[in-house]
Design a protein around this motif. Structure first.
Motif, PDB file in Angstrom:
ATOM      1  N   THR A 268       0.829  -1.210   0.000  1.00 51.92           N
ATOM      2  CA  THR A 268       0.000   0.000   0.000  1.00 51.92           C
ATOM      3  C   THR A 268       0.860   1.256   0.000  1.00 51.92           C
ATOM      4  O   THR A 268       0.469   2.267  -0.595  1.00 51.92           O
ATOM      5  CB  THR A 268      -0.948   0.017   1.209  1.00 51.92           C
ATOM      6  OG1 THR A 268      -0.206  -0.213   2.413  1.00 51.92           O
ATOM      7  CG2 THR A 268      -2.010  -1.041   1.076  1.00 51.92           C
ATOM      8  N   ALA A 274      -6.105   2.165  -2.965  1.00 55.30           N
ATOM      9  CA  ALA A 274      -7.092   2.003  -4.033  1.00 55.30           C
ATOM     10  C   ALA A 274      -6.619   1.008  -5.093  1.00 55.30           C
ATOM     11  O   ALA A 274      -7.409   0.188  -5.583  1.00 55.30           O
ATOM     12  CB  ALA A 274      -7.389   3.357  -4.675  1.00 55.30           C
ATOM     13  N   ARG A 275      -5.346   1.063  -5.442  1.00 55.09           N
ATOM     14  CA  ARG A 275      -4.820   0.101  -6.427  1.00 55.09           C
ATOM     15  C   ARG A 275      -4.839  -1.319  -5.861  1.00 55.09           C
ATOM     16  O   ARG A 275      -5.144  -2.272  -6.579  1.00 55.09           O
ATOM     17  CB  ARG A 275      -3.401   0.482  -6.842  1.00 55.09           C
ATOM     18  CG  ARG A 275      -3.326   1.690  -7.765  1.00 55.09           C
ATOM     19  CD  ARG A 275      -1.908   1.894  -8.270  1.00 55.09           C
ATOM     20  NE  ARG A 275      -1.817   3.052  -9.147  1.00 55.09           N
ATOM     21  CZ  ARG A 275      -1.611   4.292  -8.733  1.00 55.09           C
ATOM     22  NH1 ARG A 275      -1.468   4.536  -7.433  1.00 55.09           N
ATOM     23  NH2 ARG A 275      -1.549   5.296  -9.591  1.00 55.09           N
ATOM     24  N   LEU A 278      -8.369  -2.686  -6.121  1.00 49.60           N
ATOM     25  CA  LEU A 278      -8.718  -3.141  -7.466  1.00 49.60           C
ATOM     26  C   LEU A 278      -8.027  -4.472  -7.783  1.00 49.60           C
ATOM     27  O   LEU A 278      -8.662  -5.396  -8.308  1.00 49.60           O
ATOM     28  CB  LEU A 278      -8.319  -2.086  -8.498  1.00 49.60           C
ATOM     29  CG  LEU A 278      -8.567  -2.455  -9.972  1.00 49.60           C
ATOM     30  CD1 LEU A 278     -10.035  -2.769 -10.215  1.00 49.60           C
ATOM     31  CD2 LEU A 278      -8.091  -1.326 -10.880  1.00 49.60           C
ATOM     32  N   SER A 317      -7.511  -3.064   2.689  1.00 51.10           N
ATOM     33  CA  SER A 317      -7.545  -1.805   1.937  1.00 51.10           C
ATOM     34  C   SER A 317      -8.906  -1.138   2.074  1.00 51.10           C
ATOM     35  O   SER A 317      -9.009   0.080   2.286  1.00 51.10           O
ATOM     36  CB  SER A 317      -7.232  -2.070   0.461  1.00 51.10           C
ATOM     37  OG  SER A 317      -5.954  -2.642   0.304  1.00 51.10           O
ATOM     38  N   ALA A 380     -14.256  -0.744  -7.618  1.00 45.07           N
ATOM     39  CA  ALA A 380     -12.873  -0.481  -7.220  1.00 45.07           C
ATOM     40  C   ALA A 380     -12.201   0.462  -8.216  1.00 45.07           C
ATOM     41  O   ALA A 380     -11.395   1.317  -7.825  1.00 45.07           O
ATOM     42  CB  ALA A 380     -12.101  -1.786  -7.112  1.00 45.07           C
ATOM     43  N   GLY A 381     -12.513   0.304  -9.498  1.00 44.02           N
ATOM     44  CA  GLY A 381     -11.976   1.221 -10.495  1.00 44.02           C
ATOM     45  C   GLY A 381     -12.460   2.642 -10.258  1.00 44.02           C
ATOM     46  O   GLY A 381     -11.699   3.608 -10.432  1.00 44.02           O
ATOM     47  N   LEU A 384     -10.461   4.062  -7.433  1.00 40.26           N
ATOM     48  CA  LEU A 384      -9.120   4.404  -7.885  1.00 40.26           C
ATOM     49  C   LEU A 384      -9.113   5.717  -8.663  1.00 40.26           C
ATOM     50  O   LEU A 384      -8.237   6.568  -8.458  1.00 40.26           O
ATOM     51  CB  LEU A 384      -8.560   3.275  -8.739  1.00 40.26           C
ATOM     52  CG  LEU A 384      -7.150   3.487  -9.328  1.00 40.26           C
ATOM     53  CD1 LEU A 384      -6.134   3.758  -8.228  1.00 40.26           C
ATOM     54  CD2 LEU A 384      -6.746   2.283 -10.164  1.00 40.26           C
ATOM     55  N   ARG A 385     -10.097   5.913  -9.534  1.00 43.80           N
ATOM     56  CA  ARG A 385     -10.163   7.161 -10.298  1.00 43.80           C
ATOM     57  C   ARG A 385     -10.347   8.359  -9.382  1.00 43.80           C
ATOM     58  O   ARG A 385      -9.742   9.426  -9.589  1.00 43.80           O
ATOM     59  CB  ARG A 385     -11.298   7.096 -11.319  1.00 43.80           C
ATOM     60  CG  ARG A 385     -10.967   6.259 -12.540  1.00 43.80           C
ATOM     61  CD  ARG A 385     -11.965   6.496 -13.666  1.00 43.80           C
ATOM     62  NE  ARG A 385     -13.304   6.061 -13.317  1.00 43.80           N
ATOM     63  CZ  ARG A 385     -13.754   4.831 -13.497  1.00 43.80           C
ATOM     64  NH1 ARG A 385     -12.955   3.880 -13.988  1.00 43.80           N
ATOM     65  NH2 ARG A 385     -14.994   4.521 -13.182  1.00 43.80           N
ATOM     66  N   HIS A 387      -9.331   8.664  -6.286  1.00 43.20           N
ATOM     67  CA  HIS A 387      -8.082   8.933  -5.578  1.00 43.20           C
ATOM     68  C   HIS A 387      -7.046   9.551  -6.513  1.00 43.20           C
ATOM     69  O   HIS A 387      -6.259  10.398  -6.092  1.00 43.20           O
ATOM     70  CB  HIS A 387      -7.554   7.642  -4.950  1.00 43.20           C
ATOM     71  CG  HIS A 387      -8.203   7.331  -3.642  1.00 43.20           C
ATOM     72  ND1 HIS A 387      -7.626   7.611  -2.430  1.00 43.20           N
ATOM     73  CD2 HIS A 387      -9.418   6.782  -3.347  1.00 43.20           C
ATOM     74  CE1 HIS A 387      -8.432   7.235  -1.450  1.00 43.20           C
ATOM     75  NE2 HIS A 387      -9.520   6.734  -1.980  1.00 43.20           N
ATOM     76  N   ARG A 388      -7.042   9.160  -7.770  1.00 41.09           N
ATOM     77  CA  ARG A 388      -6.137   9.783  -8.728  1.00 41.09           C
ATOM     78  C   ARG A 388      -6.468  11.257  -8.910  1.00 41.09           C
ATOM     79  O   ARG A 388      -5.588  12.117  -8.958  1.00 41.09           O
ATOM     80  CB  ARG A 388      -6.213   9.051 -10.068  1.00 41.09           C
ATOM     81  CG  ARG A 388      -5.447   7.734 -10.103  1.00 41.09           C
ATOM     82  CD  ARG A 388      -5.667   7.038 -11.439  1.00 41.09           C
ATOM     83  NE  ARG A 388      -4.834   5.841 -11.568  1.00 41.09           N
ATOM     84  CZ  ARG A 388      -4.955   4.958 -12.540  1.00 41.09           C
ATOM     85  NH1 ARG A 388      -5.888   5.131 -13.490  1.00 41.09           N
ATOM     86  NH2 ARG A 388      -4.155   3.908 -12.589  1.00 41.09           N
TER      87      ARG A 388
END
Length: 397
Positions: A268, A274-275, A278, A317, A380-381, A384-385, A387-388
């Motif tokens: 992590t 987040a990754r 996923l 996570s 999950a995707g 992740l988006r 958090h990006r």
């Protein structure tokens, strides 16, 4: 935190002792596959209602008293299970065990109390490792005590062993566990207290929390369906008894411990929660597909290890991300709501898996779970988006 991890470990050993045995024991009383899965789901149904209550109480009166009360309750539940001589007694004992097991949310809140946000995933991973160790030792003990013959079973000795481990957890907590909740946080929780329904509504009213909790539900739903039908699947496909099932669950526990206890913190820090979330959901889906197609024990074992790898990445996570979304004074309550979400999934997942097993065959629950993991991976995707985008916004500032 070490004492809490020891308490969780010994408590989960007691829980794991009976896991390989209950499906066979349910069949011993003439229960159908659906009834057997509901026997396992009863635990989660009661945990569903107990977890928010334990969590909210722990925010107000402290973590330690709740751990002591719930652990003492689990001792009584396992003693009742040991004396069960009818199917209804199995259901009643499992219900009481589910009520006591709502304290997992309190243990998560304890970890959140004593860890900094940047180390939260590592702390949740360590607790996951304690759970995994419990699943190494517990099913192995239960399987050995019950034996390898599915036609000659006894639940008394494994259940008494489970009661002994829960009693040890109570003694450790009573003698060594220190309170983690400060007076300031307790006072704030009392001032800001909300009803249970209001707290659930508030949690799901936050888009980020809602997305994470739905993801936790779908992932747990798929895994619980596999977990509660695996013994029946292994009996139908390979002729396995409690000993073989217990040994496999022990292997799954080893994989969980290696990931959650040793690797999740490093992973992590390098890739982000987040990754890892996923990657975990995708891996669980692959494991379920492989398990559905398995025709040899080696393939079944490999698929189970993939499932453990995925859960080892996904669950800590998710718990860490949810904890970081919660305020300092609502850790127990929010994590309790999330524990109820997981309990609802562990109630609905086995029920759906039992229906799928009955009408679709032994592999049907795993095909259903794999399809659901597509939804989990999509969610999950989205996480992740988000958090990006947050990271890009922070860089812009």
């Amino acid at each position: 935190m070490l004492i809490m991890l020891l308490v969780v470990f010994t408590d989960l050993v007691g829980f794991g002792v009976v896991i390989p045995l209950l499906p066979f024991y349910g069949e011993h009383f003439g229960a159908s596959a659906l009834t057997v899965t509901m026997l396992l789901a009863t635990f989660s149904g009661c945990q569903l209602f107990a977890a928010p209550l334990w969590g909210r109480l722990s925010d107000r009166i402290g973590r330690r008293p709740i751990v002591l009360i719930s652990t003492a309750t689990s001792v009584l539940a396992y003693v009742w299970l040991a004396s069960a001589d009818a199917l209804w007694m199995l259901f009643a004992a499992r219900a009481l065990q589910g009520i006591s097991a709502g304290n997992i949310s309190v243990a998560q809140a304890y970890v959140a109390d004593v860890t900094a946000p940047e180390n939260r995933a590592k702390g949740m991973g360590m607790m996951g490792a304690a759970l995994g160790l419990g699943f190494i030792v517990g099913p192995a003990i239960g399987g050995q005590l019950a034996g390898g013959d599915p036609t000659a079973l006894t639940v008394a000795l494994p259940a008494y062993a489970a009661a002994a481990f829960s009693a040890l957890a109570f003694i450790l907590a009573a003698l060594l566990l220190r309170e983690s909740l400060t007076d300031e946080r307790r006072a704030e929780a009392i001032r800001n207290r909300t009803g249970r329904i209001a707290q659930i509504r508030e949690a799901f009213g936050r888009p980020n929390l809602r997305r994470l909790m739905i993801l936790f539900f779908t992932t747990t739903f798929a895994f619980a369906g596999m977990e509660t039908t695996f013994a029946l699947w292994a009996l139908a496909r390979f002729g396995w008894g409690p000993r073989q099932v217990g040994e496999l669950f022990a292997m799954v526990g080893i994989v969980l411990v290696l990931i959650q206890g040793g690797l999740i913190g490093k992973l992590t820090r390098r890739f982000g929660e987040a990754r890892m979330l996923l990657a975990g959901t995708v891996t669980i889906g692959l494991g379920l597909v492989l398990l559905a197609a398995a025709m040899t024990p080696l393939v079944g074992i490999s698929a189970s290890c993939l499932l453990a790898l995925g859960m080892g990445m996904a669950q800590p996570s998710t718990a860490s991300l949810i904890s970081r979304e919660a305020g300092a004074a609502e850790q127990g309550g929010i994590l309790g709501v999330n524990q109820s979400v997981g309990s609802l999934a562990r109630l609905a997942g086995p029920a759906a898996a039992g229906v799928a097993f009955t009408f679709g065959g032994p592999s049907a629950p795993y095909i259903l779970g794999a399809a659901l993991m597509v939804v989990s991976s999509w969610l999950a995707g989205r996480v992740l988006r988000r958090h990006r985008m947050a990271d890009l916004g922070a860089l812009a500032l």
